[in-house]
Design a protein around this motif. Sequence first.
Motif, mmCIF file in Angstrom:
data_model
loop_
_atom_site.group_PDB
_atom_site.id
_atom_site.type_symbol
_atom_site.label_atom_id
_atom_site.label_comp_id
_atom_site.label_asym_id
_atom_site.label_seq_id
_atom_site.Cartn_x
_atom_site.Cartn_y
_atom_site.Cartn_z
ATOM 1 N N ALA A 156 4.911 -12.144 1.622
ATOM 2 C CA ALA A 156 6.050 -11.341 1.157
ATOM 3 C C ALA A 156 5.583 -10.260 0.184
ATOM 4 N N ARG A 157 4.677 -10.605 -0.725
ATOM 5 C CA ARG A 157 4.145 -9.614 -1.677
ATOM 6 C C ARG A 157 3.401 -8.505 -0.936
ATOM 7 N N ALA A 159 3.864 -7.544 2.114
ATOM 8 C CA ALA A 159 4.831 -6.736 2.854
ATOM 9 C C ALA A 159 5.530 -5.749 1.913
ATOM 10 N N ASP A 160 5.869 -6.227 0.698
ATOM 11 C CA ASP A 160 6.490 -5.343 -0.294
ATOM 12 C C ASP A 160 5.548 -4.222 -0.703
ATOM 13 N N ALA A 161 4.303 -4.548 -0.880
ATOM 14 C CA ALA A 161 3.318 -3.556 -1.300
ATOM 15 C C ALA A 161 3.054 -2.534 -0.191
ATOM 16 N N GLN A 163 5.270 -1.372 1.939
ATOM 17 C CA GLN A 163 6.413 -0.477 2.179
ATOM 18 C C GLN A 163 6.273 0.772 1.323
#
Length: 167
Positions: A156-157, A159-161, A163
Amino acid sequence: MSVSFAPKRLPLLAAGTLLALACVLLGLRWPLATPAAPSDDDGRGVLLGLAEQAEQDHRLVAPAGSNAYEFYLSALELAPQDAPTREALHRLFPAATQTIEETIDRDELDEAERELRLLRDFDGDNYTVALLAGKLAAERGLATRRHEARAAMIRARMADAAQPVAR
């Protein structure tokens, strides 16, 4: 020029063969082939001494290869009907199970599995061993879920980074 020593060895070989045959015919034992007489020097005495020392040092099931349980089990392999060795293993059993439970509680699951195998080798049908095996399996399941949760958080981290930042 090659030199062969075969003709000189032939009389020695023949003499040795005749001596061996004479020993067999006379019922004598060949001096180099006598089996060792069963004694405490067959290694069992050494193993029992190592086991007692490990017990005094509170090394009941760990470290691997140098603990009381392994030494007593090895001595038992040499003399399966030895009552004092069996009694020693029975005497150590409760403390060994406590040690294994503490190893599980510290989340040292591979070590706990190795230690538990020692108790299974001695008494695989014991209910305490079965309970410890169940606790170990449950802890392995919990550890797997914790690892999966960590992996999901990392994904999840990442994927956030990845974007793009909205402006």
